[in-house]
Design an enzyme around this catalytic site. Structure first.
Site, mmCIF file in Angstrom:
data_model
loop_
_atom_site.group_PDB
_atom_site.id
_atom_site.type_symbol
_atom_site.label_atom_id
_atom_site.label_comp_id
_atom_site.label_asym_id
_atom_site.label_seq_id
_atom_site.Cartn_x
_atom_site.Cartn_y
_atom_site.Cartn_z
ATOM 1 N N HIS A 88 23.892 58.332 83.937
ATOM 2 C CA HIS A 88 24.291 58.840 82.609
ATOM 3 C C HIS A 88 25.414 59.862 82.660
ATOM 4 C CE1 HIS A 88 21.883 62.225 83.885
ATOM 5 N NE2 HIS A 88 22.330 62.917 82.852
ATOM 6 N N ARG A 89 25.764 60.340 83.863
ATOM 7 C CA ARG A 89 26.873 61.299 83.936
ATOM 8 C C ARG A 89 28.209 60.612 84.125
ATOM 9 N NH1 ARG A 89 24.849 66.703 87.008
ATOM 10 N NH2 ARG A 89 23.970 67.658 85.128
ATOM 11 N N GLY A 90 28.187 59.316 84.380
ATOM 12 C CA GLY A 90 29.433 58.583 84.558
ATOM 13 C C GLY A 90 30.064 58.233 83.224
ATOM 14 N N SER A 148 31.048 43.330 86.676
ATOM 15 C CA SER A 148 32.466 43.660 86.565
ATOM 16 C C SER A 148 33.252 42.362 86.531
ATOM 17 C CB SER A 148 32.878 44.459 87.798
ATOM 18 O OG SER A 148 34.266 44.388 87.995
ATOM 19 N N SER A 149 34.443 42.416 85.947
ATOM 20 C CA SER A 149 35.254 41.192 85.909
ATOM 21 C C SER A 149 35.763 40.800 87.297
ATOM 22 C CB SER A 149 36.424 41.355 84.937
ATOM 23 O OG SER A 149 37.222 42.450 85.312
ATOM 24 N N CYS A 150 35.659 41.714 88.288
ATOM 25 C CA CYS A 150 36.148 41.365 89.625
ATOM 26 C C CYS A 150 35.186 40.455 90.384
ATOM 27 C CB CYS A 150 36.491 42.600 90.435
ATOM 28 S SG CYS A 150 35.063 43.534 90.910
ATOM 29 N N TYR A 164 32.892 45.302 96.641
ATOM 30 C CA TYR A 164 32.295 45.686 95.355
ATOM 31 C C TYR A 164 31.839 44.441 94.600
ATOM 32 C CZ TYR A 164 32.190 47.688 90.625
ATOM 33 O OH TYR A 164 31.817 48.077 89.369
ATOM 34 N N LYS A 202 28.059 43.326 93.392
ATOM 35 C CA LYS A 202 27.745 43.058 91.982
ATOM 36 C C LYS A 202 27.220 41.630 91.791
ATOM 37 C CE LYS A 202 28.704 46.903 89.776
ATOM 38 N NZ LYS A 202 27.664 47.586 88.974
ATOM 39 N N THR A 226 35.222 44.073 81.406
ATOM 40 C CA THR A 226 36.573 44.057 81.944
ATOM 41 C C THR A 226 36.943 45.476 82.413
ATOM 42 O OG1 THR A 226 38.786 43.281 81.443
ATOM 43 C CG2 THR A 226 37.692 44.549 79.718
ATOM 44 N N ASN A 227 38.224 45.736 82.742
ATOM 45 C CA ASN A 227 38.629 47.082 83.173
ATOM 46 C C ASN A 227 38.341 48.089 82.060
ATOM 47 O OD1 ASN A 227 39.795 45.362 85.120
ATOM 48 N ND2 ASN A 227 41.385 46.869 85.565
ATOM 49 N N LEU A 228 37.703 49.188 82.428
ATOM 50 C CA LEU A 228 37.240 50.157 81.428
ATOM 51 C C LEU A 228 38.018 51.460 81.531
ATOM 52 C CD1 LEU A 228 33.447 49.595 82.122
ATOM 53 C CD2 LEU A 228 34.735 48.742 80.138
ATOM 54 N N HIS A 233 41.295 54.301 88.664
ATOM 55 C CA HIS A 233 41.876 53.055 88.185
ATOM 56 C C HIS A 233 43.263 53.338 87.599
ATOM 57 C CE1 HIS A 233 37.658 51.624 88.327
ATOM 58 N NE2 HIS A 233 38.248 50.525 88.721
ATOM 59 N N ARG A 292 46.238 42.994 83.114
ATOM 60 C CA ARG A 292 44.865 43.495 83.038
ATOM 61 C C ARG A 292 44.481 43.673 81.568
ATOM 62 N NH1 ARG A 292 45.299 42.427 87.629
ATOM 63 N NH2 ARG A 292 44.776 43.647 89.493
HETATM 64 P P1 GDP Z 1 42.058 46.466 89.813
HETATM 65 O O1 GDP Z 1 42.022 46.019 88.389
HETATM 66 O O2 GDP Z 1 40.779 46.252 90.546
HETATM 67 O O3 GDP Z 1 43.236 45.888 90.561
HETATM 68 O O4 GDP Z 1 42.182 48.070 89.824
HETATM 69 P P2 GDP Z 1 43.225 49.200 89.395
HETATM 70 O O5 GDP Z 1 42.940 49.650 88.022
HETATM 71 O O6 GDP Z 1 43.147 50.258 90.464
HETATM 72 O O7 GDP Z 1 44.684 48.559 89.486
HETATM 73 C C1 GDP Z 1 45.166 47.656 88.537
HETATM 74 C C2 GDP Z 1 46.635 47.373 88.792
HETATM 75 O O8 GDP Z 1 47.404 48.535 88.460
HETATM 76 C C3 GDP Z 1 46.998 47.032 90.240
HETATM 77 O O9 GDP Z 1 47.984 46.015 90.214
HETATM 78 C C4 GDP Z 1 47.603 48.331 90.743
HETATM 79 O O10 GDP Z 1 48.520 48.151 91.822
HETATM 80 C C5 GDP Z 1 48.328 48.818 89.496
HETATM 81 N N1 GDP Z 1 48.676 50.244 89.489
HETATM 82 C C6 GDP Z 1 49.892 50.738 89.143
HETATM 83 N N2 GDP Z 1 49.912 52.073 89.305
HETATM 84 C C7 GDP Z 1 48.676 52.433 89.711
HETATM 85 C C8 GDP Z 1 48.097 53.692 90.042
HETATM 86 O O11 GDP Z 1 48.731 54.754 90.006
HETATM 87 N N3 GDP Z 1 46.776 53.688 90.394
HETATM 88 C C9 GDP Z 1 46.043 52.529 90.457
HETATM 89 N N4 GDP Z 1 44.737 52.601 90.794
HETATM 90 N N5 GDP Z 1 46.573 51.327 90.186
HETATM 91 C C10 GDP Z 1 47.880 51.270 89.822
#
Ligand code: GDP
Length: 313
Positions: free
Chosen positions: A13-15, A109-111, A138, A142, A166-168, A181, A211
């Site tokens: 719950h802290r995340g 996760s979407s990954c 990861y 999952k 998806t990415n959050l 991220h 993304r």
């Molecule tokens: P992913 O969705 O698992 O690949 O995780 P991320 O959110 O870390 O990265 C998404 C995309 O954003 C990748 O193509 C990264 O190379 C790009 N990206 C661009 N700049 C950055 C940055 O400063 N940090 C991170 N984490 N990703 C970046």
């Protein structure tokens, strides 16, 4: 059925996701929200988890406890990403089954989907091809959680659901540039460049990967919806149905923060999977839709960053 009287345990719950979940359940009128800090309950400790379930008797569980991170952290620490996620989810799922939890919502996760899955990615793409190497550990953990939840449903008749966000991003995100991220990283870099008057910010990779981004409050709303309206062990994608390139994302952030410098692409950093857009038609058909657009979401995330990170003592 009145869900709001149920004892609901929000693990993690802290995340970012767990805290959004607690906010959503609170505003939704839930009166028995159970939480435990890491100091109070180590989710890696099977015996402690079982003791907690035996005493507190949660009826609903949302598993938002996970070791998460961006592309660099996932790539650098596969052992921790695999072991911690697998252990936490195994402990929670097993205890939930053994101590009579009525409904368990596991968050994947979407990954988990193959690196080159057809886009937008449907739920049935799971286990149809090789994973993206940068976050394989990861993803494998999952996938183990999804399958274990489904095995409990099949073998023991448990109502264990799994949602694939998806990415959050959102309040409470990780802004550490090594482990974050992309969206929080770009917010931080852009803010710092503007404050320092720097002419450019460095964006990892080529800028071409696509993304999809969902605000944590939208995810929490979807989770509450699934808890209250969904019973199947079949996984459900949770996203907004639209994606952007990393370059476009960086441009959105620059615009939101009113930064006029250049974007420089560091191609020595990995791009990761070329595209990760979820097919969200299943959830749409069930009757749920997101509310927070990317522009508005970036503005509120930036506000949180300013209050909690940039101006933190
Ligand atoms: P992913 O969705 O698992 O690949 O995780 P991320 O959110 O870390 O990265 C998404 C995309 O954003 C990748 O193509 C990264 O190379 C790009 N990206 C661009 N700049 C950055 C940055 O400063 N940090 C991170 N984490 N990703 C970046």
């Amino acid at each position: 059925m009145d869900w709001t009287n149920k004892r609901v345990f929000v693990a993690g719950h802290r995340g970012m996701v767990g805290s959004a979940m607690v906010r959503r359940l609170t505003t939704g009128g839930y009166t028995h929200i159970l939480t435990r800090t890491r100091a109070e309950l180590d989710l890696m400790d099977r015996a402690a988890v079982r003791e907690f379930f035996e005493c507190a008797r949660p009826q609903l569980v949302v598993d938002a406890a996970a070791r998460v991170g961006g592309i660099a952290a996932n790539h650098s620490f596969p052992v921790e990403f695999f072991l911690q996620n697998a252990t936490i989810q195994n402990n929670l799922l097993e205890a939930a089954a053994d101590f009579g939890v009525e409904k368990f919502l596991f968050l994947g996760s979407s990954c988990i989907y193959p690196k080159l899955a057809p886009q937008p990615i449907r739920e049935d793409a799971l286990l149809t091809g090789p994973l993206e190497p940068t976050n394989e550990a990861y993803a494998l953990a999952k996938i183990g959680g999804i399958r274990l939840a489904q095995y409990y449903a099949r073998q023991y008749g448990r109502t264990f659901l799994s949602a694939m966000p998806t990415n959050l991003y959102g309040p409470g995100d990780n802004y550490d540039l090594q482990s974050s991220h992309v969206l929080p990283a770009l917010i931080r870099k852009t803010h710092e460049a503007r404050v320092a008057g720097l002419p450019e910010i460095v964006v990892w990779g080529s800028g071409t990967p696509r993304r999809e981004f969902l605000h944590a409050d939208d995810l929490a709303d979807a989770c509450a919806f699934l808890l209250e309206h969904y019973d199947s062990p079949e996984i459900v994608n949770v996203g907004c149905g639209e994606d952007v390139t990393i370059r476009e994302l960086a441009e959105h952030v620059c615009e939101a923060l009113d930064y006029r410098g250049e974007l420089v692409f560091d191609r020595s950093k990995p791009d990761g999977t070329p595209r990760k857009l979820l097919d969200v038609s299943k959830l749409t058909r069930l009757g749920w839709q997101p509310r927070i657009g990317l522009r508005e979401g970036i503005a509120t995330a930036y506000q949180w960053f300013c209050e909690h990170v940039a101006e933190a003592p």
